[in-house]
Design a protein around this motif. Structure first.
Motif, short mmCIF file in Angstrom:
data_model
loop_
_atom_site.label_atom_id
_atom_site.label_comp_id
_atom_site.label_asym_id
_atom_site.label_seq_id
_atom_site.Cartn_x
_atom_site.Cartn_y
_atom_site.Cartn_z
N ARG A 66 75.32 0.52 -59.74
CA ARG A 66 75.55 0.69 -61.17
C ARG A 66 74.70 -0.28 -61.99
O ARG A 66 74.24 0.04 -63.08
CB ARG A 66 77.02 0.41 -61.51
CG ARG A 66 77.93 1.59 -61.38
CD ARG A 66 79.29 1.27 -62.02
NE ARG A 66 80.39 1.78 -61.22
CZ ARG A 66 80.70 3.08 -61.11
NH1 ARG A 66 79.99 3.99 -61.74
NH2 ARG A 66 81.72 3.45 -60.36
N GLY A 67 74.50 -1.48 -61.43
CA GLY A 67 73.76 -2.52 -62.14
C GLY A 67 72.25 -2.35 -62.11
O GLY A 67 71.52 -3.05 -62.82
N LEU A 68 71.77 -1.43 -61.26
CA LEU A 68 70.31 -1.25 -61.15
C LEU A 68 69.80 -0.42 -62.32
O LEU A 68 70.43 0.57 -62.72
CB LEU A 68 69.97 -0.53 -59.84
CG LEU A 68 70.25 -1.28 -58.54
CD1 LEU A 68 69.95 -0.39 -57.34
CD2 LEU A 68 69.44 -2.56 -58.46
N ASP A 69 68.63 -0.81 -62.84
CA ASP A 69 68.05 -0.03 -63.93
C ASP A 69 67.69 1.36 -63.44
O ASP A 69 67.96 2.35 -64.09
CB ASP A 69 66.78 -0.73 -64.45
CG ASP A 69 67.14 -1.96 -65.27
OD1 ASP A 69 68.31 -2.02 -65.73
OD2 ASP A 69 66.29 -2.85 -65.42
N GLU A 70 67.07 1.39 -62.24
CA GLU A 70 66.71 2.69 -61.70
C GLU A 70 67.61 2.99 -60.51
O GLU A 70 67.59 2.26 -59.51
CB GLU A 70 65.25 2.67 -61.26
CG GLU A 70 64.66 4.05 -61.16
CD GLU A 70 63.15 3.98 -60.90
OE1 GLU A 70 62.63 4.88 -60.24
OE2 GLU A 70 62.53 2.99 -61.34
N LYS A 71 68.39 4.02 -60.62
CA LYS A 71 69.32 4.35 -59.53
C LYS A 71 68.54 4.95 -58.36
O LYS A 71 67.64 5.76 -58.55
CB LYS A 71 70.36 5.38 -60.00
CG LYS A 71 71.11 4.98 -61.28
CD LYS A 71 72.04 3.81 -61.06
CE LYS A 71 72.73 3.39 -62.34
NZ LYS A 71 71.95 2.37 -63.11
N PRO A 72 68.88 4.54 -57.13
CA PRO A 72 68.14 5.08 -55.97
C PRO A 72 68.46 6.56 -55.75
O PRO A 72 69.61 6.97 -55.91
CB PRO A 72 68.67 4.24 -54.80
CG PRO A 72 69.99 3.73 -55.24
CD PRO A 72 69.94 3.59 -56.73
N ASP A 73 67.45 7.31 -55.40
CA ASP A 73 67.65 8.72 -55.08
C ASP A 73 67.93 8.85 -53.59
O ASP A 73 67.02 8.74 -52.77
CB ASP A 73 66.41 9.53 -55.46
CG ASP A 73 66.56 11.01 -55.12
OD1 ASP A 73 67.62 11.40 -54.59
OD2 ASP A 73 65.61 11.77 -55.38
N LEU A 74 69.18 9.02 -53.25
CA LEU A 74 69.56 9.08 -51.83
C LEU A 74 70.14 10.44 -51.48
O LEU A 74 71.00 10.58 -50.60
CB LEU A 74 70.55 7.96 -51.50
CG LEU A 74 70.00 6.53 -51.63
CD1 LEU A 74 71.10 5.50 -51.47
CD2 LEU A 74 68.91 6.27 -50.59
#
Lengths: 554, 554
Positions: B297-305
């Motif tokens: 949630r805290g990441l600017d860019e959410k990982p695409d998993l």
């Protein structure tokens, strides 16, 4: 193979690996899942795992009632129908052995297989009665025949010369759903399949429950089988367990499709079914997939089958076919290799990510034509004539030996066949191949067709392919002819294309070959002929060629 | 469990199912595949399956050299490192039993486990030496300790009171790559793990090679494991074989990631690793996945998993957590259930397509919280106190009994523990649950915490959850108190939120409960308390509560 005993575990070692546990599991978890079956008249029949399971239990009780006992062998001569699927579990589930009868064998060979196995009952499709009629008078021990009649047809209306007949539907109707499956010893036979080699009598491979359970897990993992899959049973179920995906699909509750009767001459209906049912998983041979691709090419709207995996066996798949499926539909064609003796899965061609990133597009398709990586659980080695393991360099060919839990250790009651097995438990496949540094197997020849010259091997198949790549050649056969000094020397028979007869010379062919073959490998003789001898199933009859030219060097 | 012998098969029944065949297979096929390992200082170490395999062989030869013999037990006290992965194959591969040591046990319990197993060597991480120092003086049979030192550190520089120490790296360096793995009898123990129940001494479960091989196939199929996966080993490898995905991942040649040392208090590094390494497959508990979700949630860019599957065990996963992962990253959280005694996989929550299409969004997430479908190969039943199987209606709770090839049949050398197994081979899980008509298991309680009132059962966990859903309640515990007429009656202890103390009454709670519970199920007493007794690991201590109030009705 020396077995070392360690510290005892506390696990349930009495619990046997049973194929029956697969169908019990499916009934427990996947009851409402759909099974689709194409009937003889082309209409579709739909029911569920739960309904199939109840019919399997009824089949099992009734078989017992009519005299089939634990350990008995029961022949099955049937197309890929939902009834055959019921037999796949109901018959071995009650403890009998399902004897797979290849409807393409001659009646004397079928009778040999039936009598050799000691089968006492035969289950037969009404459409296959002509075969049963030819075989029955040649068999000794058959107590009765169970006929899978056409939809809605009564036994009394079936025309047959067979005696002691039952209707499959009556047998089911009279059974009980209260059947308790026996817990079979895992080394007991689940099914038997006879090999149909070109020499000698068919030889029996008897698959154990353990074999089939492990094989199902392995082929399931190898194809990443999923409950979301729709699996279509293309491989004839009378071949090595139909290659085992129907059992794996049942393990995960995939939707099942049975195409019923089809022949290589009438693939339109099968192709339509595969597309209409949105098949995501299947297995077959290029002989099926090529016409399927043609069918798809002809469709105005191409089916979106992204994520689908079709295993292609029997022979090396053409790159153009694999590319065609990928480009038009998103289907990945995956080459796999095996034999009746191996249940059958031995290798699957998965391209590992770290291999793929080193390859350009053409190299990738080239790699996809190899037989692939050995599956987990098996030992495989490539050995020279002395049994010494050969380097994994992708170019030193030798015979492929295989052993493991689901590889046969002998043929049933077949004196004289012991030489096909090594002392340490390997089965000699009779295939010649190479292993490359990444572990990919490539089959280059049959051992009996490889040419042994001066202690080295020359692949007859490679040489034939290379000759046929020459523009003026229509067909070619290469065989080894006995030679007093070199043991054997290659001889090439070549049929030229029309109009090329007087323009292409033996030296043209040799020059062409010398681009890829060493000088000592080149055929001493290239003979232009009008015809190449063929066997009854259309394969080149190399035995006949060798016989015809055997005095060439003597 | 009566075993029926059928007709003999021709298969290779001498070929044993061995975990060693998994790593031999990986070395043969997946040599260049990468293994990533986070070292103690947070730096990353990368090597390949081929390199790991060579080190496993060297480990095996050296262990033999220093006196470890086939059948010996060797303790392992280590984090989830690449060294531990080497031990997972090298140690049992040479025929010894890998004894998994839970670093969260007290030193006396650890010493009990070590001595009870008869272990003679211990392998220990340098960071875990304080535990080894506390345990060593309590153990009787230890001949030596192998220390996995910090990267680059020599044994001489390690501060330790242990005697007869070896450096893990020296042991590897002195080994040979020419080691020939023994072909272990498949019923031999591969590893041992001791249960840590709240009552009595730890009890030993000894997993066989066969167990682990079959379990690997099953968890592999259940997760559609693929060579394209990157598997991160989150579950501590000292818990039931780390839940078995590392073996399954090795079967297909997935990329592996080992997070090294982490604790529940410092999950930032672990979270970063899981995201940075593009993990597509893992297993863990909500205690890990909740902070991981916060990190994401805290990441600017959410990982695409998208396509990733994380198995969540230990406890029912909150729907909000599963939804959060799905919405932010595309990860599917899949609930799975098992125990030390079950190797551990028993159920996996896969939503079948025909079930999913009947559900709305909320119902789907609700279903995903259930423990799921029983995996293929196992028998599971829910029984009443008399052992009678209960209906699969999704509401009649009973004790969950499990049997199958990888379920333990006894505890090692544990007189008095026989009552945990039935005559027909089932293990009594001690869990109470229901099975619904689609086959989904839902665990509702521990047997010892269920309240037996007037011949019926009341789930203490359900009642606690319902009370805690009342807005003024902070925490609640429900236990059964012995009652002269009804056998037991529920008692609720409730901690109210600050400021609610004089505003909420026992009747408010009972009224709230009466919306979902029958009148006879309602607690006779609701007591407001300031504190609920807890065990040392923070679970509600229901034994203590029952003891405190046992005279309530007498």
């Amino acid at each position: 193979m020396e077995i070392t005993k360690g510290f005892p575990a506390t696990s349930q070692d009495k619990y046997q690996l049973n194929v029956t546990s697969i169908i019990k599991h499916a009934a427990r978890n996947f009851g409402p899942q759909e099974i689709a079956s194409r009937r003889i008249d082309g209409s579709m029949f739909y029911y569920t795992y739960a309904e199939a399971y109840n019919r399997m239990k009824k089949l099992a009780t009734s078989l017992k009632e009519i005299g089939v006992q634990v350990g008995d062998r029961v022949g099955v001569l049937a197309w890929n129908s939902h009834e055959n699927y019921e037999i796949y579990f109901g018959l071995p589930g009650m403890g009998a052995v399902m004897l797979l009868l290849n409807l393409r064998l001659t009646p004397p060979d079928l009778a040999y297989v039936i009598d050799h196995s000691g089968a006492n009952f035969i289950i037969v499709d009404e459409t296959l009665l002509p075969i049963a009629h030819a075989v029955a008078p040649l068999c000794k021990n058959i107590k009765g025949y169970i006929i899978i009649t056409m939809p809605g047809k009564k036994l009394a209306d079936v025309e047959t010369t067979l005696e002691n007949t039952y209707s499959y539907e009556d047998v089911i109707a009279e059974g009980s759903q209260d059947f308790e499956w026996p817990h079979m010893d895992e080394t007991s036979a689940y099914a038997a399949c006879y090999t149909t080699g070109t020499t000698g009598k068919p030889k029996g491979v008897y698959y154990s429950h353990r074999d089939v359970y492990l094989h199902s897990c392995t082929i399931g993992m190898s194809t990443e089988i999923s409950p979301k899959d729709t699996y279509c049973q293309i491989v004839p179920m009378f071949h090595a367990l139909g290659w085992g995906l129907s059992q794996a699909a049942t393990m995960v509750g995939a939707r099942l499709v049975f195409p019923g009767m089809y022949t290589l001459d009438s693939l339109e209906g099968l192709s339509k079914l595969i597309v209409d049912q949105k098949t995501t998983l299947s297995a077959g041979a290029p002989a099926i997939f090529m016409p399927l691709l043609d069918y798809i090419r002809g469709l105005d709207e191409k089916p979106d089958l992204r994520g689908a995996r079709f295993l292609s066996g029997a022979t090396e798949p053409p790159a153009s076919m694999m590319k065609g499926f990928w480009d038009l539909t998103g289907v990945e064609i995956i080459h796999a290799y095996g034999a009746t003796e191996t249940t059958p899965l031995v290798t699957v061609n998965r391209i590992m990510p770290y291999v793929e990133k080193e390859l350009n597009e053409d190299q990738k398709w080239e790699l996809k034509k190899k037989q692939g990586l050995i599956v987990v659980g098996l030992d495989l080695k490539v050995v020279d004539a002395g049994g010494k393991e050969l380097p994994k360099d992708g170019k030193t060919p030798g015979e492929v030996l295989i052993r493991g839990p689901w590889i046969t250790a002998k043929y049933h009651d077949a004196p004289g066949s012991e030489a096909q097995f090594t002392m340490d438990g390997y089965w000699r496949s009779g295939d010649v191949g190479t292993l490359d540094e990444n572990g990919y197997l490539k089959i280059t020849d049959r051992l009996k067709d490889v040419i042994k010259s001066g202690g080295e091997w020359i692949s007859s198949v490679d040489m034939e392919n290379e000759i046929m790549s020459y523009s003026s050649v229509r067909e070619a056969a290469v065989v080894g002819i006995t030679h007093p000094k070199w043991e054997e020397r290659p001889l090439a028979l070549v049929i030229l294309r029309e109009g090329e007869e007087n323009r292409t010379t033996a030296d043209d062919i040799k020059n062409h070959l010398s681009k890829t073959f060493a000088k000592w490998q080149l055929p001493d003789e290239v003979l232009f002929v009008d015809e190449i001898p063929k066997t009854s199933v259309g394969k080149m009859d190399k035995k006949a060629i060798r016989k015809q030219y055997k005095r060439m060097y003597s």
